[in-house]
Design a protein around this motif. Structure first.
Motif, mmCIF file in Angstrom:
data_model
loop_
_atom_site.group_PDB
_atom_site.id
_atom_site.type_symbol
_atom_site.label_atom_id
_atom_site.label_comp_id
_atom_site.label_asym_id
_atom_site.label_seq_id
_atom_site.Cartn_x
_atom_site.Cartn_y
_atom_site.Cartn_z
ATOM 1 N N PRO A 14 54.572 51.935 28.603
ATOM 2 C CA PRO A 14 54.516 50.464 28.610
ATOM 3 C C PRO A 14 53.698 49.897 29.759
ATOM 4 C CG PRO A 14 56.750 51.218 28.213
ATOM 5 C CD PRO A 14 55.949 52.429 28.554
ATOM 6 N N MET A 15 53.794 50.556 30.943
ATOM 7 C CA MET A 15 53.021 50.057 32.078
ATOM 8 C C MET A 15 51.522 50.233 31.849
ATOM 9 S SD MET A 15 55.035 48.674 34.206
ATOM 10 C CE MET A 15 53.985 48.527 35.630
ATOM 11 N N LEU A 16 51.140 51.360 31.244
ATOM 12 C CA LEU A 16 49.718 51.561 30.944
ATOM 13 C C LEU A 16 49.221 50.533 29.928
ATOM 14 C CD1 LEU A 16 49.420 55.466 30.754
ATOM 15 C CD2 LEU A 16 48.370 53.945 32.435
ATOM 16 N N LEU A 17 50.038 50.278 28.888
ATOM 17 C CA LEU A 17 49.655 49.278 27.887
ATOM 18 C C LEU A 17 49.551 47.895 28.519
ATOM 19 C CD1 LEU A 17 51.873 50.441 24.878
ATOM 20 C CD2 LEU A 17 49.406 50.722 25.146
ATOM 21 N N PHE A 18 50.513 47.572 29.400
ATOM 22 C CA PHE A 18 50.472 46.284 30.100
ATOM 23 C C PHE A 18 49.214 46.184 30.965
ATOM 24 C CE2 PHE A 18 51.448 43.891 33.987
ATOM 25 C CZ PHE A 18 51.702 42.647 33.449
ATOM 26 N N LEU A 19 48.891 47.289 31.637
ATOM 27 C CA LEU A 19 47.712 47.295 32.510
ATOM 28 C C LEU A 19 46.422 47.089 31.703
ATOM 29 C CD1 LEU A 19 46.638 47.848 35.426
ATOM 30 C CD2 LEU A 19 46.428 50.239 34.739
ATOM 31 N N VAL A 20 46.300 47.820 30.585
ATOM 32 C CA VAL A 20 45.050 47.804 29.810
ATOM 33 C C VAL A 20 44.899 46.519 29.000
ATOM 34 C CG1 VAL A 20 43.797 48.943 27.938
ATOM 35 C CG2 VAL A 20 44.929 50.310 29.704
ATOM 36 N N PHE A 21 46.003 46.066 28.373
ATOM 37 C CA PHE A 21 45.874 44.947 27.429
ATOM 38 C C PHE A 21 46.275 43.590 28.009
ATOM 39 C CE2 PHE A 21 46.326 48.667 24.613
ATOM 40 C CZ PHE A 21 45.162 48.506 23.884
ATOM 41 N N THR A 22 46.883 43.565 29.200
ATOM 42 C CA THR A 22 47.302 42.279 29.769
ATOM 43 C C THR A 22 46.703 42.032 31.155
ATOM 44 O OG1 THR A 22 49.394 42.395 28.561
ATOM 45 C CG2 THR A 22 49.296 40.872 30.421
ATOM 46 N N LEU A 23 47.010 42.952 32.097
ATOM 47 C CA LEU A 23 46.625 42.686 33.482
ATOM 48 C C LEU A 23 45.109 42.721 33.684
ATOM 49 C CD1 LEU A 23 47.712 42.036 36.250
ATOM 50 C CD2 LEU A 23 47.862 44.496 36.729
ATOM 51 N N LEU A 24 44.454 43.780 33.223
ATOM 52 C CA LEU A 24 42.997 43.880 33.412
ATOM 53 C C LEU A 24 42.236 42.761 32.691
ATOM 54 C CD1 LEU A 24 42.395 47.744 33.285
ATOM 55 C CD2 LEU A 24 42.446 46.227 35.271
ATOM 56 N N PRO A 25 42.581 42.423 31.401
ATOM 57 C CA PRO A 25 41.900 41.275 30.778
ATOM 58 C C PRO A 25 42.143 39.964 31.528
ATOM 59 C CG PRO A 25 42.951 42.621 29.097
ATOM 60 C CD PRO A 25 43.410 43.154 30.421
ATOM 61 N N ALA A 26 43.351 39.805 32.093
ATOM 62 C CA ALA A 26 43.631 38.568 32.831
ATOM 63 C C ALA A 26 42.775 38.492 34.088
ATOM 64 C CB ALA A 26 45.122 38.505 33.194
ATOM 65 N N VAL A 27 42.654 39.626 34.788
ATOM 66 C CA VAL A 27 41.809 39.644 35.995
ATOM 67 C C VAL A 27 40.345 39.378 35.607
ATOM 68 C CG1 VAL A 27 40.944 41.102 37.863
ATOM 69 C CG2 VAL A 27 43.375 41.158 37.255
ATOM 70 N N GLY A 28 39.917 39.985 34.479
ATOM 71 C CA GLY A 28 38.545 39.745 34.014
ATOM 72 C C GLY A 28 38.312 38.283 33.664
ATOM 73 N N ALA A 29 39.302 37.671 33.000
ATOM 74 C CA ALA A 29 39.171 36.251 32.636
ATOM 75 C C ALA A 29 39.127 35.370 33.868
ATOM 76 C CB ALA A 29 40.336 35.846 31.729
ATOM 77 N N LEU A 30 39.917 35.750 34.894
ATOM 78 C CA LEU A 30 39.883 34.981 36.144
ATOM 79 C C LEU A 30 38.491 35.036 36.761
ATOM 80 C CD1 LEU A 30 41.405 33.359 38.300
ATOM 81 C CD2 LEU A 30 42.014 35.544 39.377
ATOM 82 N N GLY A 31 37.885 36.223 36.718
ATOM 83 C CA GLY A 31 36.524 36.340 37.243
ATOM 84 C C GLY A 31 35.531 35.510 36.426
ATOM 85 N N LEU A 32 35.680 35.550 35.087
ATOM 86 C CA LEU A 32 34.763 34.785 34.226
ATOM 87 C C LEU A 32 34.885 33.279 34.450
ATOM 88 C CD1 LEU A 32 34.983 36.549 30.737
ATOM 89 C CD2 LEU A 32 33.081 36.573 32.353
ATOM 90 N N SER A 33 36.085 32.839 34.868
ATOM 91 C CA SER A 33 36.289 31.397 35.032
ATOM 92 C C SER A 33 35.421 30.819 36.151
ATOM 93 C CB SER A 33 37.768 31.101 35.288
ATOM 94 O OG SER A 33 38.150 31.570 36.572
ATOM 95 N N PHE A 34 34.867 31.697 37.011
ATOM 96 C CA PHE A 34 33.986 31.222 38.086
ATOM 97 C C PHE A 34 32.512 31.459 37.749
ATOM 98 C CE2 PHE A 34 38.032 32.240 40.180
ATOM 99 C CZ PHE A 34 38.294 31.014 40.779
#
Length: 285
Positions: A14-34
Motif C-alpha cells: 500500500p505504501m508503494l502504491l500511495f507513493l507511485v499513484f498519489t504522493l509523486l503525482p502530487a509533488v509533480g503537480a505542485l512543481g507544474l503549478s509554478f
C-alpha cells in the motif's frame, strides 16, 4: 519481531502504491503549478503568476461558490442523518439484514450508472415529473434550471453515499461497550438519553472521520457533473474539480490547472482543521 515483520510486509505494497499513484503525482503537480506547461511548449518557470491569475479569475470564484454550495447541501445531511439510520440498523430485530441491504445497495452502483439513471429520471418528461404531475404537484426543470441543478446533484450524491457513511457509524456503534447501556438502563435513562449521552460522545471520532471524508468527497465531486450536465446550464454546476479538468485536458493549460487544484487543497485543509477544532472543543464530554 514476527508480528512486526508481517506488519511491514503488509504495509509495503500500500505504501508503494500511495507513493507511485498519489504522493509523486502530487509533488509533480505542485512543481507544474509554478510553470506555464501546456504539453506542446517547453517548461517555463513563472513563479506564483498562476496563483495570482487564479485568484483574479472570476470563473474560478464562481466554480468555488458552486462547490461550497454543493458541500453545504450534501455534507451536513451525510454526517448527521446516517447516525440515526445506523442506530436503527444496529438493533437486533427480524429483517434487519434486509434493512441494511436496502440502505447500502446504492453504494454498489457505479457512479456513471447512477448518473445515467438519475439523468433519465430528472428529464423534464421523466419519471419524477410524471409522479409530481400525477399528484397535482408542480414539476421542475431538475437539470436545466440554474437554480435547481446543484440541489438535484446533491440529491443524487446523498442517495448514493448515504449507505456508505451509515456503515462507518454502524461499525462505531458495535465497538461501544454494551455495559454502558446496561448501566444507563439501571439508572432509568430512556432511549434518547442513552444515545445523546453515550452514543454521540463515543462516536465523536467517527463523526469527525465522516465529516472529513464527506467534505473531501463533496469538494472532489466530478463524475456526476461531467456525466449529467458537463457543468451546465450556464456554468451553474461547474465545480472547481470540473474546471481543473477542463483547463488541464481540454485547454491543455496544465500549470494553471495545477495551481487551481492546490488552492482547492488549501481550502479543504483549512476546513478540516476547523472541523477538528470544533469536534475536539469539549473532549471530556
Amino acid at each position: 519481531m514476527y508480528k512486526t515483520r508481517h506488519a511491514v510486509l503488509f504495509l509495503t505494497i500500500p505504501m508503494l502504491l500511495f507513493l507511485v499513484f498519489t504522493l509523486l503525482p502530487a509533488v509533480g503537480a505542485l512543481g507544474l503549478s509554478f510553470t506555464n506547461y501546456n504539453v506542446f511548449a517547453p517548461l517555463e518557470w513563472v513563479g506564483i503568476d498562476n496563483y495570482v491569475e487564479v485568484l483574479q479569475d472570476e470563473e474560478f470564484w464562481s466554480a468555488l461558490g458552486v462547490t461550497v454550495y454543493f458541500w453545504l447541501l450534501v455534507t451536513p445531511i451525510l454526517v448527521i442523518f446516517p447516525i440515526f439510520v445506523a442506530v436503527l440498523a444496529n438493533q437486533k430485530v427480524k429483517g434487519i439484514r434486509i434493512f441494511r441491504l436496502v440502505f447500502y445497495f446504492p453504494v454498489l452502483v457505479s457512479v456513471v450508472v447512477t448518473a445515467i439513471l438519475w439523468r433519465w429520471m430528472f428529464n423534464v418528461d421523466g419519471i419524477l415529473n410524471y409522479f409530481l404531475g400525477f399528484f397535482g404537484l408542480p414539476q421542475f426543470e431538475w437539470l436545466t434550471s440554474p437554480e435547481m441543478v446543484v440541489p438535484s446533484m446533491a440529491l443524487v450524491t446523498i442517495w448514493s453515499g448515504f449507505g456508505y457513511y451509515t456503515l462507518f457509524y454502524l461499525a462505531g456503534l458495535q465497538s461501544i461497550p454494551k455495559d454502558l447501556y446496561e448501566a444507563a438502563d439501571l439508572d432509568g435513562a430512556g432511549f434518547f438519553q442513552k444515545h445523546f449521552l453515550i452514543t454521540i460522545p463515543l462516536l465523536r471520532p467517527v463523526i469527525f472521520f465522516v465529516a472529513v471524508i464527506s467534505t473531501m468527497g463533496a469538494f472532489k465531486e466530478f463524475t456526476l457533473m461531467l456525466t449529467m450536465t458537463d457543468g451546465g446550464p450556464l456554468g451553474a454546476s461547474t465545480t472547481v474539480v470540473l474546471l481543473v479538468f477542463k483547463e488541464a485536458f481540454q485547454n491543455l493549460n496544465m500549470g494553471y490547472a495545477s495551481s487551481m487544484s492546490f488552492i482547492l487543497f488549501l481550502f479543504i485543509l483549512i476546513l478540516t482543521l476547523i472541523n477538528q477544532k470544533l469536534i475536539d472543543r469539549n473532549p471530556d464530554r
